[in-house]
Write a protein that holds these residues in place. Structure first.
Motif, mmCIF file in Angstrom:
data_model
loop_
_atom_site.group_PDB
_atom_site.id
_atom_site.type_symbol
_atom_site.label_atom_id
_atom_site.label_comp_id
_atom_site.label_asym_id
_atom_site.label_seq_id
_atom_site.Cartn_x
_atom_site.Cartn_y
_atom_site.Cartn_z
ATOM 1 N N CYS A 110 0.900 -1.194 0.099
ATOM 2 C CA CYS A 110 -0.032 0.012 -0.031
ATOM 3 C C CYS A 110 0.866 1.175 -0.096
ATOM 4 O O CYS A 110 0.518 2.371 -0.933
ATOM 5 N N ILE A 111 2.061 1.266 0.893
ATOM 6 C CA ILE A 111 2.838 2.520 0.777
ATOM 7 C C ILE A 111 3.447 2.797 -0.582
ATOM 8 O O ILE A 111 3.608 3.761 -0.797
ATOM 9 N N ASP A 112 3.876 1.565 -1.202
ATOM 10 C CA ASP A 112 4.547 1.724 -2.570
ATOM 11 C C ASP A 112 3.482 2.229 -3.586
ATOM 12 O O ASP A 112 3.807 3.114 -4.281
ATOM 13 N N TYR A 113 2.221 1.890 -3.269
ATOM 14 C CA TYR A 113 1.533 2.017 -4.221
ATOM 15 C C TYR A 113 0.978 3.831 -3.950
ATOM 16 O O TYR A 113 0.280 4.429 -4.914
ATOM 17 N N LEU A 114 1.141 4.136 -2.877
ATOM 18 C CA LEU A 114 1.030 5.451 -2.738
ATOM 19 C C LEU A 114 1.612 6.370 -3.408
ATOM 20 O O LEU A 114 1.395 7.203 -3.994
ATOM 21 N N PHE A 115 2.914 6.053 -3.671
ATOM 22 C CA PHE A 115 3.817 6.837 -4.488
ATOM 23 C C PHE A 115 3.614 6.482 -5.747
ATOM 24 O O PHE A 115 3.702 7.167 -6.505
ATOM 25 N N PHE A 116 3.331 5.145 -6.202
ATOM 26 C CA PHE A 116 2.957 4.852 -7.662
ATOM 27 C C PHE A 116 1.745 5.801 -8.096
ATOM 28 O O PHE A 116 1.781 6.026 -9.158
ATOM 29 N N SER A 117 1.036 6.079 -7.005
ATOM 30 C CA SER A 117 -0.310 6.749 -7.507
ATOM 31 C C SER A 117 0.076 8.379 -8.081
ATOM 32 O O SER A 117 -0.614 8.685 -9.155
ATOM 33 N N LEU A 186 -11.760 7.688 9.098
ATOM 34 C CA LEU A 186 -13.292 8.236 8.796
ATOM 35 C C LEU A 186 -13.246 9.158 8.063
ATOM 36 O O LEU A 186 -14.150 9.166 6.955
ATOM 37 N N ILE A 187 -12.443 10.144 8.049
ATOM 38 C CA ILE A 187 -12.625 11.499 7.179
ATOM 39 C C ILE A 187 -12.003 10.919 5.730
ATOM 40 O O ILE A 187 -12.836 11.154 4.815
ATOM 41 N N LEU A 188 -11.118 10.267 5.662
ATOM 42 C CA LEU A 188 -10.563 9.727 4.415
ATOM 43 C C LEU A 188 -11.784 8.799 3.764
ATOM 44 O O LEU A 188 -11.930 9.061 2.543
ATOM 45 N N THR A 189 -12.201 7.845 4.464
ATOM 46 C CA THR A 189 -13.318 7.107 4.045
ATOM 47 C C THR A 189 -14.373 7.908 3.474
ATOM 48 O O THR A 189 -15.058 7.486 2.395
ATOM 49 N N LEU A 190 -14.874 8.441 4.349
ATOM 50 C CA LEU A 190 -16.026 9.558 3.867
ATOM 51 C C LEU A 190 -15.816 10.386 2.726
ATOM 52 O O LEU A 190 -16.704 10.144 1.736
ATOM 53 N N ALA A 191 -14.796 10.836 2.465
ATOM 54 C CA ALA A 191 -14.253 11.642 1.399
ATOM 55 C C ALA A 191 -14.335 10.615 0.233
ATOM 56 O O ALA A 191 -14.815 11.203 -0.790
ATOM 57 N N LEU A 192 -13.653 9.514 0.202
ATOM 58 C CA LEU A 192 -13.513 8.457 -0.866
ATOM 59 C C LEU A 192 -14.916 8.096 -1.249
ATOM 60 O O LEU A 192 -15.263 7.910 -2.598
ATOM 61 N N VAL A 193 -15.733 7.667 -0.416
ATOM 62 C CA VAL A 193 -16.774 7.172 -0.560
ATOM 63 C C VAL A 193 -17.830 8.357 -1.312
ATOM 64 O O VAL A 193 -18.345 8.017 -2.321
ATOM 65 N N PHE A 194 -17.898 9.260 -1.005
ATOM 66 C CA PHE A 194 -18.689 10.472 -1.487
ATOM 67 C C PHE A 194 -18.102 10.834 -3.032
ATOM 68 O O PHE A 194 -18.877 10.935 -3.774
ATOM 69 N N TRP A 195 -16.829 10.766 -2.877
ATOM 70 C CA TRP A 195 -16.367 11.009 -4.209
ATOM 71 C C TRP A 195 -16.727 10.050 -5.164
ATOM 72 O O TRP A 195 -17.100 10.369 -6.404
ATOM 73 N N SER A 196 -16.590 8.863 -4.834
ATOM 74 C CA SER A 196 -16.864 7.733 -5.876
ATOM 75 C C SER A 196 -18.394 7.754 -6.145
ATOM 76 O O SER A 196 -18.701 7.444 -7.253
ATOM 77 N N LEU A 197 -19.324 8.275 -5.272
ATOM 78 C CA LEU A 197 -20.804 8.319 -5.446
ATOM 79 C C LEU A 197 -20.998 9.336 -6.548
ATOM 80 O O LEU A 197 -21.970 9.093 -7.280
ATOM 81 N N THR A 198 -20.322 10.113 -6.759
ATOM 82 C CA THR A 198 -20.390 11.124 -7.697
ATOM 83 C C THR A 198 -20.202 10.786 -9.045
ATOM 84 O O THR A 198 -20.554 11.674 -10.107
ATOM 85 N N LEU A 199 -19.423 9.819 -9.450
ATOM 86 C CA LEU A 199 -18.804 9.387 -10.558
ATOM 87 C C LEU A 199 -19.988 9.103 -11.475
ATOM 88 O O LEU A 199 -20.929 8.345 -11.078
ATOM 89 N N GLU A 200 -19.817 9.071 -12.877
ATOM 90 C CA GLU A 200 -20.827 8.558 -13.639
ATOM 91 C C GLU A 200 -20.884 6.995 -13.553
ATOM 92 O O GLU A 200 -19.770 6.268 -13.601
ATOM 93 N N PHE A 324 -6.805 6.923 -1.275
ATOM 94 C CA PHE A 324 -7.131 5.507 -1.078
ATOM 95 C C PHE A 324 -6.044 4.717 -0.387
ATOM 96 O O PHE A 324 -6.274 4.019 0.419
ATOM 97 N N PHE A 325 -4.562 4.926 -0.748
ATOM 98 C CA PHE A 325 -3.726 3.902 -0.306
ATOM 99 C C PHE A 325 -3.386 4.248 0.938
ATOM 100 O O PHE A 325 -2.960 3.614 1.903
ATOM 101 N N LEU A 326 -3.364 5.632 1.267
ATOM 102 C CA LEU A 326 -3.421 6.306 2.597
ATOM 103 C C LEU A 326 -4.156 5.804 3.575
ATOM 104 O O LEU A 326 -4.028 5.128 4.789
ATOM 105 N N SER A 327 -5.519 5.520 3.175
ATOM 106 C CA SER A 327 -6.545 5.197 3.957
ATOM 107 C C SER A 327 -6.412 3.597 4.359
ATOM 108 O O SER A 327 -6.452 2.930 5.360
ATOM 109 N N LEU A 328 -5.828 2.969 3.302
ATOM 110 C CA LEU A 328 -5.505 1.405 3.555
ATOM 111 C C LEU A 328 -4.360 1.139 4.562
ATOM 112 O O LEU A 328 -4.238 0.304 5.333
#
Ligand code: PHE
Ligand code: NA
Length: 501
Positions: A110-117, A186-200, A324-328
């Motif tokens: 996850c830490i590696d992927y945080l940087f890959f992102s 909790l903040i990271l997850t709420l942000a990611l979930v709301f963000w995802s819900l707005t996508l097409e 996402f990878f930070l939350s994981l």
């Protein structure tokens, strides 16, 4: 009580730490995957039944054992009967040792992927990037190949963080870390979930998540998955919750804390399920591929499906990926410290060793043991270890805990104690669940697993690798548990009764 034992500074701190252990990689990814595989919304029925009939009663039992017997798992089981002390050690040596090594390696990914992102380093084939460039997986667990540098470095970071938190002790270390990690998560997850819900396309994914397929309920494997997931997700059968409860002062509403922990953990799973499925819906809409196919090819792999979605998000992709990878990573570290603490706590109770030295040695050992998962054979080792731990370690430990307390001890000592310190009162129905219902359920699951094991070697592995890694680990850890259980205690004055007698 002035026993010199570590304590939490507040009940909130204890509950946050218990939630920190429970909420982990398993909530974000494993839960959504199981839900989809097992009939969408209809999986919620077995899941909730498993939560009520096994998860909550067992979490109450583990909190009760730790709080009333007043010790880490080895000490608490010794006080149940010296003949059961080995049962306090075995989950530490078998389940936890296995899990902490691979769990830390996944956090390292996850830490590696945080940087890959930040640069979308996986290019346009995240699947091949993950298996061929990043892990460079070999074809057999005995062909370990070379150590993968990016994983090794990140693994070192994980163990240094574990060490910094554990060495400071329960209140200033674990409690403080969780007071920061849990709100952040909790903040990271709420942000990611709301963000995802707005996508097409998000709503197509969400409706797949929530559309029940009731025909799946007649499949026994769906129920086995639900019970397995409840054990894993609540960190049950590890001894962690026993150790954490033993640090709680006398007046502490333990039953209420168990219920809050269980509901927060499942609530978190349900919430992240919305985010995962919204994102899959977006991928399906964006690429014009049927949702089923998107799910089929990638759902098990946080490191393939998410990178694909992140690339499709355009300029916002790197930010989404980092969050996402930070939350994981945060969810993972708050769980990995709980595993190390259960070890520290068991050894500290039994042997005269200073906590700082012990924490340092265990973190070094954890890092050294984790090296196998940084090699090219790492993924295969991880898969085998995970199979044995999930299918045997947790279930067997839970089953034996129920038998030890229900049949070889006066279970009412635990229940009366819990009722004395808690607002919520447990009726005799709880005895009934611990003595009869759970042992029966868990035995059925176990027999089912053993049959499937004998009918065909797990996955595509040879019998040599399953015996060489899985079965021999069960044997060695059992033997070591018996050896530890007959060693003398550092003093005998804390060996007598619990707090309820
Ligand atoms: N409860 C964790 C999860 O859901 C799994 C875990 C259990 C991790 C015990 C560490 C220790 O991911
Ligand atoms: Na969990």
């Amino acid at each position: 009580e002035t026993t010199g034992r570590n304590t939490w500074k507040s009940r909130t701190g204890f509950i946050l730490a218990a939630i920190g252990s429970a909420v982990g990689l398993g909530n974000i990814w494993r839960f959504s995957y199981l839900t989809y595989e097992n009939g969408g919304g209809a999986f919620l029925i077995p899941y909730l039944i498993a939560l009520l009939t096994a998860g909550i009663p067992l979490l109450i039992l583990e909190f009760g054992i730790g709080h009333e017997r007043f010790g880490s798992a080895p000490l608490a089981f010794h006080k149940i009967s010296p003949r059961w002390e080995w049962l306090g050690w075995w989950p530490l040596l078998f389940t936890m040792f296995g899990i902490v090594l691979y769990y830390s390696a996944v956090i390292a990914w996850c830490i590696d992927y945080l940087f890959f992102s930040t640069t979308l380093a996986w290019g346009d084939d995240p699947n091949s990037f993950f298996f061929n460039s990043f892990l460079q997986v070999t074809s057999s667990p005995f062909e370990i190949g070379a150590i993968r540098m990016p994983i090794l470095i990140a693994l070192l970071v994980v163990w240094v963080v574990n060490w910094i938190i554990i060495v400071r002790g329960v209140g200033p270390g674990i409690e403080l870390a969780n007071k920061i990690f849990m709100p952040l998560l909790l903040i990271l997850t709420l942000a990611l979930v709301f963000w995802s819900l707005t996508l097409e396309g998000a709503m197509v994914g969400v409706s797949a998540y929530l559309t029940p397929d009731f025909s799946k309920l007649s499949d026994p494997m769906v129920w086995v998955s639900a019970y397995g997931q409840i054990f894993f997700t609540l960190s049950l059968g590890f001894g962690i919750m026993i150790a954490y409860a033993s640090y709680m002062p006398y007046e502490s509403n333990m039953t209420g804390s168990a219920i809050i922990t269980a509901l927060a953990n499942s609530g978190f799973s349900l919430l992240s399920g919305f985010g995962v499925f919204a994102l899959l819906g977006f991928m399906s809409a964006n690429q014009g591929i049927a949702l089923e196919d998107v799910v089929q090819e990638s759902i098990g792999l946080a490191f393939v499906a998410y990178p694909k979605a992140i690339s499709l998000l355009g300029t916002a992709g790197p930010l989404f990926g980092v969050l996402f990878f930070l939350s994981l990573t945060v969810a993972g570290i708050s769980s990995s410290i709980s595993i190390v603490e259960a070890f520290v706590s068991g050894i500290e109770d039994k042997f005269a060793i200073n906590r700082e030295l012990l924490a340092t040695l265990l973190c070094l050992l954890g890092f050294a043991g984790g090296l196998i998962f940084t090699t090219q054979g790492g993924l295969l080792w991880l898969d085998i270890v995970d199979h044995f731990i999930n299918n045997y370690g947790l279930i067997v430990a839970g089953l034996l805990e129920c038998l030890a307390v229900g049949w070889f001890f006066k279970i009412d000592i635990i229940r009366n104690h819990l009722n004395k310190v808690s607002k919520l009162q447990l009726g005799t129905w709880w005895n009934w669940i611990i003595k009869f219902a759970l042992p029966i359920f868990l035995s059925i699951i176990l027999v089912n697993q053993l049959f499937r094991e004998l009918l065909g070697a797990y996955g595509k592995y040879s019998w040599e690798s399953l015996i060489g890694i899985g079965w021999s680990w069960i044997g060695i850890s059992l033997l070591l548990s018996f050896v530890l259980a007959v060693q003398p205690w550092k003093t005998s004055n804390h060996l007598q009764n619990g707090r309820g007698e």
